[in-house]
Motif scaffolding. Structure first.
Motif, PDB file in Angstrom:
ATOM      1  N   SER A   1     -13.586  -1.399   8.994  1.00  0.00           N
ATOM      2  CA  SER A   1     -13.109  -2.757   8.722  1.00  0.00           C
ATOM      3  C   SER A   1     -11.836  -2.780   7.896  1.00  0.00           C
ATOM      4  CB  SER A   1     -14.198  -3.550   7.979  1.00  0.00           C
ATOM      5  OG  SER A   1     -15.416  -3.491   8.656  1.00  0.00           O
ATOM      6  N   PHE A   2     -11.107  -1.680   7.835  1.00  0.00           N
ATOM      7  CA  PHE A   2      -9.913  -1.649   6.995  1.00  0.00           C
ATOM      8  C   PHE A   2      -8.928  -2.707   7.482  1.00  0.00           C
ATOM      9  CE2 PHE A   2      -7.500   0.257   3.751  1.00  0.00           C
ATOM     10  CZ  PHE A   2      -6.169   0.253   4.139  1.00  0.00           C
ATOM     11  N   PRO A   3      -8.529  -3.635   6.615  1.00  0.00           N
ATOM     12  CA  PRO A   3      -7.742  -4.802   7.082  1.00  0.00           C
ATOM     13  C   PRO A   3      -6.439  -4.435   7.765  1.00  0.00           C
ATOM     14  CG  PRO A   3      -8.578  -5.145   4.851  1.00  0.00           C
ATOM     15  CD  PRO A   3      -8.850  -3.717   5.188  1.00  0.00           C
ATOM     16  N   MET A   4      -5.753  -3.377   7.306  1.00  0.00           N
ATOM     17  CA  MET A   4      -4.458  -3.065   7.888  1.00  0.00           C
ATOM     18  C   MET A   4      -4.596  -2.578   9.333  1.00  0.00           C
ATOM     19  SD  MET A   4      -2.162  -3.961   5.851  1.00  0.00           S
ATOM     20  CE  MET A   4      -3.304  -5.285   5.418  1.00  0.00           C
ATOM     21  N   ILE A   5      -5.670  -1.837   9.611  1.00  0.00           N
ATOM     22  CA  ILE A   5      -5.884  -1.378  10.994  1.00  0.00           C
ATOM     23  C   ILE A   5      -6.172  -2.572  11.894  1.00  0.00           C
ATOM     24  CG2 ILE A   5      -7.449  -0.070  12.477  1.00  0.00           C
ATOM     25  CD1 ILE A   5      -7.630   2.034  10.375  1.00  0.00           C
ATOM     26  N   LEU A   6      -7.052  -3.462  11.448  1.00  0.00           N
ATOM     27  CA  LEU A   6      -7.378  -4.634  12.261  1.00  0.00           C
ATOM     28  C   LEU A   6      -6.157  -5.542  12.425  1.00  0.00           C
ATOM     29  CD1 LEU A   6     -10.862  -5.434  10.719  1.00  0.00           C
ATOM     30  CD2 LEU A   6     -10.404  -4.409  12.943  1.00  0.00           C
ATOM     31  N   GLU A   7      -5.374  -5.699  11.357  1.00  0.00           N
ATOM     32  CA  GLU A   7      -4.175  -6.534  11.447  1.00  0.00           C
ATOM     33  C   GLU A   7      -3.160  -5.915  12.402  1.00  0.00           C
ATOM     34  OE1 GLU A   7      -3.284  -9.360  10.800  1.00  0.00           O
ATOM     35  OE2 GLU A   7      -1.113  -9.280  10.933  1.00  0.00           O
ATOM     36  N   THR A   8      -3.061  -4.586  12.410  1.00  0.00           N
ATOM     37  CA  THR A   8      -2.133  -3.933  13.329  1.00  0.00           C
ATOM     38  C   THR A   8      -2.557  -4.164  14.773  1.00  0.00           C
ATOM     39  OG1 THR A   8      -1.690  -2.248  11.651  1.00  0.00           O
ATOM     40  CG2 THR A   8      -1.030  -1.752  13.905  1.00  0.00           C
ATOM     41  N   TYR A   9      -3.878  -4.044  15.044  1.00  0.00           N
ATOM     42  CA  TYR A   9      -4.363  -4.351  16.395  1.00  0.00           C
ATOM     43  C   TYR A   9      -4.041  -5.796  16.755  1.00  0.00           C
ATOM     44  CZ  TYR A   9      -7.000  -0.124  17.583  1.00  0.00           C
ATOM     45  OH  TYR A   9      -7.352   1.147  17.947  1.00  0.00           O
ATOM     46  N   ARG A  10      -4.331  -6.729  15.839  1.00  0.00           N
ATOM     47  CA  ARG A  10      -4.091  -8.134  16.143  1.00  0.00           C
ATOM     48  C   ARG A  10      -2.613  -8.399  16.384  1.00  0.00           C
ATOM     49  NH1 ARG A  10      -1.839 -12.220  14.932  1.00  0.00           N
ATOM     50  NH2 ARG A  10      -0.777 -11.142  13.222  1.00  0.00           N
TER      51      ARG A  10
ATOM     52  N   LEU B   1       0.817  -1.211   0.000  1.00  0.00           N
ATOM     53  CA  LEU B   1       0.000   0.000   0.000  1.00  0.00           C
ATOM     54  C   LEU B   1       0.850   1.260   0.000  1.00  0.00           C
ATOM     55  CD1 LEU B   1      -2.770  -1.029   2.553  1.00  0.00           C
ATOM     56  CD2 LEU B   1      -2.888  -1.036   0.068  1.00  0.00           C
ATOM     57  N   LEU B   2       2.179   1.105   0.127  1.00  0.00           N
ATOM     58  CA  LEU B   2       3.103   2.243   0.067  1.00  0.00           C
ATOM     59  C   LEU B   2       4.114   1.959  -1.038  1.00  0.00           C
ATOM     60  CD1 LEU B   2       3.733   2.734   3.900  1.00  0.00           C
ATOM     61  CD2 LEU B   2       2.128   3.992   2.457  1.00  0.00           C
ATOM     62  N   PRO B   3       3.684   1.970  -2.299  1.00  0.00           N
ATOM     63  CA  PRO B   3       4.601   1.587  -3.384  1.00  0.00           C
ATOM     64  C   PRO B   3       5.729   2.589  -3.560  1.00  0.00           C
ATOM     65  CG  PRO B   3       2.581   2.517  -4.268  1.00  0.00           C
ATOM     66  CD  PRO B   3       2.368   2.390  -2.788  1.00  0.00           C
TER      67      PRO B   3
END
Length: 745
Positions: free
Chosen positions: A251-260, A220-222
């Motif tokens: 539900s943005f996946p990167m935010i949820l993945e960062t929390y996880r 996401l940061l090319p």
């Protein structure tokens, strides 16, 4: 080799730093890369940076704590022998370690171990309290522990704590206060610690750093040029922009993945919760120690204290309480197995949603079709519950009799209470509760249903606010375990969720997903409404009422109150006496203000002229002049200097006395005097000079009376004096006084 600038913060070519267990020499620093080479054992070079690691596992921490405790229980010779024989220590390492432990015991009486945690408190060099929590359990436990303490202190004391953690403990900096916090204050409730960590995580630099890494891995940061690395500061800016946009999508996946990733991979929350439970059960003891200087263990922690603030700029801005609701808690619950919304939901909002779901907001039953539709929507209801929703309660028995005769509804005893139900539910109630259907129903309504109880519970969840398993168990007369099992199946199907939703609750509740979304939306709307700015009309009404200008007062102290509030405000003299004060004081006249000026308790200072007949002035109480009035800038000129010298000899002088002592043309002398007035150096004991200037500027109609006595120069009336100020207070006192004045105004 090539490394990030993050690893050589504030470094120079020639420096040597540690990365892991290896030393590296900086050969060249360009705009987008750092070139290094191995530097094994360069004499005279002190490595200045050491890379971070994953942290000590809690199992290893327990082993270290147990070994420390056992060594302290043994005599010195036996402890040394054990280190040499069982742990392969040589004589030098054995002596160093034991001396370190004995010095710690001499300083705190207790050495941190797997059964004792030392909470050491002392004052640092600037007078702030430092608290060192000495523990062997590793940074994966200490990091969320410190974050929970900071978040709890922020919520309770409305103040910020500085925290640093490592494998050997936590360092906290508390503001200097007379209140002494007990050791138990640093052990949060095990049931609340996960919610505190989730709240504090988004405000930490850890979250920002892991979000940047996850976004980079997800492409996401090319990079503009894949052959060249992007400078770290540019990565940070782009990641910050992405985080700001992504926060709008729960539900943005990167935010949820960062929390996880932070809560499961970086932190060891289960180990922290277990440790806090052991502290509560007194299996692990918190030992408070007050010392004048840090102990050996605490000194080791303090050595790396400054490094915590290197990346302060990487931390995202703290979210408001309302913004916490934007996170998709259902998705987060799926990742973490928990949802903590107790402190975010509003009890009135939950009650309002439930009243809407149960159709209790207003009477809605007018005829038989309404009653039948309501029973299909809510399920079985008693006659009293139906009457409470009817426009005409007296007509309800006839409507129920009509529907029963038409076989559209039926009456049965459910959980010991007679209730009506729709004929379409006969098969579900039979298979779920064993209710015998009435005769004459169509066979379609009596078809076997394999998941009858789940369908009843799903409808119950759709029409109720969050509930525990006891509520549907009482409604249907079933055991709680049967209800919980059926609800668990609905949870697996994604129709209900389980979490801590009700404010003040003590156990986890069930809730339909759509109902939870509705409560969340209304709570969020209410919180946003609470922080909305008031309308300009409301502010105008408040300002008028606060200034006393909405209704002029007749009180004898009204003028003093108005002057007190208007101190230091530069207002044109004509506006002050004809508009501002009359709007606040009923029946105001010039003599009222002159009488206050004559007492010496009040004085006016010139600010700037408006033409030759008016100007801005500021009123001050004599005892507040030094605090509120600005330092005057002396007016230049020879005549002005003579007037200043004459007035500085003391006392107040009429204009005629000044003319006799200073000399010169009267008009020139008066102009010089007014120069001193507008510079704030000279004042008068009355507003008569300003009043006469205003009168002089008005055109005279008709012929002048030749018998009238020739008046003195307009603007020269009254007694003139140099404004005398007390010793100037400190800048802090002046700013504080002005802040209080502005708040009052």
């Amino acid at each position: 080799g090539e490394l990030d600038e993050e690893m050589v913060f504030e470094s120079r070519v020639g420096d040597v730093f540690l990365l892991g267990a290896s030393s590296w020499h900086i050969d060249e620093i360009t705009h987008d890369r750092v070139l290094v080479s191995p530097a094994p054992g360069q004499p005279g070079k002190m490595p200045f940076w050491k890379g971070g690691g994953p942290g000590r596992p809690v199992e290893l921490g327990r082993k270290i704590g147990a070994l420390t405790r056992e060594l302290m229980e043994l005599p010195m010779l036996e402890a040394a022998q054990r280190l040499r024989e069982q742990h392969s220590f040589d004589s030098g390492a054995t002596q160093t370690l034991l001396e370190y432990l004995y010095e710690q015991r001499a300083a705190t009486a207790v050495v941190p171990s797997d059964r004792a945690i030392v909470v050491e408190r002392f004052k640092d060099e600037v007078g702030d309290y430092r608290v060192c929590i000495l523990s062997p359990f590793g940074r994966r436990v200490h990091a969320p522990w410190a974050m929970a303490i900071c978040e709890r202190f922020r919520n309770g004391q409305n103040a910020e704590l500085d925290a640093v953690w490592s494998d050997d403990g936590i360092v906290l900096r508390l503001p200097d206060t007379e209140e002494r916090l007990s050791a138990e204050e640093f052990a949060p409730d095990p049931d609340e610690v996960e919610a505190l960590v989730v709240q504090g995580l988004a405000k930490s630099s850890l979250f920002a750093a892991h979000f940047r890494e996850n976004a980079g891995r997800a492409l996401l940061l090319p990079k503009r040029d894949p052959k060249r690395r992007t400078p770290l500061w540019a990565q940070r800016r782009r990641a910050s922009d992405l985080l700001r946009v992504a926060s709008q999508f729960p539900s943005f996946p990167m935010i949820l993945e960062t929390y996880r990733e932070c809560l499961r991979d970086v932190f060891d929350l289960p180990a922290l919760i277990e440790l806090l439970n052991q502290i509560r059960r007194r299996e692990v003891t918190l030992v408070p120690v007050d010392s004048q200087s840090p102990s050996p263990f605490a000194s080791t922690l303090l050595f790396s204290y400054v490094g915590n603030f290197i990346y302060d700029g990487d931390a995202p801005l703290a979210e408001r309480r309302a913004q916490a609701l934007v996170l998709d808690q259902a998705e987060l619950r799926g990742l973490l197995g928990e949802a903590e919304l107790r402190e975010l939901f509003d009890p009135d909002t939950i009650q309002s949603v439930e009243r809407d779901l149960l159709k209790l907001r207003e009477p809605s039953l007018r005829h038989a079709d309404d009653v039948h539709d309501l029973l299909l929507l809510l399920g079985d209801l008693s006659a009293e519950a139906l009457a409470a929703r009817a426009h005409d309660a007296q007509a309800m028995p006839a409507i129920l009799s009509e529907l029963t005769a038409a076989r559209r509804i039926a009456l049965a005893t459910i959980a010991g209470e007679p209730r009506y139900f729709a004929a379409e539910d006969a098969g579900k109630l039979r298979d779920a509760l064993g209710i015998t259907p009435p005769a004459g129903l169509p066979s379609t309504f009596l078809a076997p249903t394999h998941d009858a109880l789940r369908e009843l519970l799903s409808r119950y969840a759709r029409t109720h606010a969050p509930f525990t398993g006891d509520a549907p168990a009482r409604r249907y007369g079933l055991g709680k375990q049967v209800i919980e099992s059926a609800l668990a199946q609905l949870e697996q199907a994604g129709r209900v969720v389980r979490g801590q939703f009700l404010p003040g609750g003590h156990e986890r509740e069930w809730c339909d997903k759509n109902v939870l979304r509705q409560i969340k939306q209304r709570s969020l709307a209410k919180l946003r409404k609470a922080i909305e700015p008031a309308a300009p009309e409301a502010f105008a009404r408040l300002a008028l009422a606060w200034q006393g200008a909405q209704q002029p007062s007749r009180s004898p102290s009204a003028l003093e109150r108005a002057v007190e509030q208007l101190q230091g405000a530069a207002i044109a003299a004509s506006t002050l006496v004809f508009d501002v004060l009359p709007a606040r004081v009923r029946g105001f006249a010039y003599p009222d203000l002159d009488s206050l000026l004559a007492t010496g308790e009040l004085l006016w200072l010139g600010v700037e002229p408006h033409g030759s007949s008016d100007g801005k002035i500021a009123l001050y109480r004599a005892d507040k002049l030094a605090l509120l009035a600005p330092t005057p800038t002396p007016a230049p000129g020879e005549l002005q200097a003579k007037l200043r010298a004459e007035l500085s000899q003391g006392g107040a002088l009429f204009f005629a006395d000044l003319q006799r002592r200073v000399g010169g043309f009267p008009r020139d002398l008066l102009n010089a005097l007014w120069d001193l007035v507008w510079s704030g150096e000279v004042s008068n004991d009355t507003l008569a000079p300003l009043r006469s200037l205003a009168i002089e500027a008005k055109p005279v109609r008709g012929r002048p009376d030749p018998r009238a006595r020739r008046a003195q120069l307009p603007g020269s009336e009254g007694r003139w004096s140099l404004v005398r100020r007390d010793a100037p207070p400190s800048v802090a006192e002046q700013r504080a006084a002005r802040a209080r004045l502005l708040l009052d105004r």
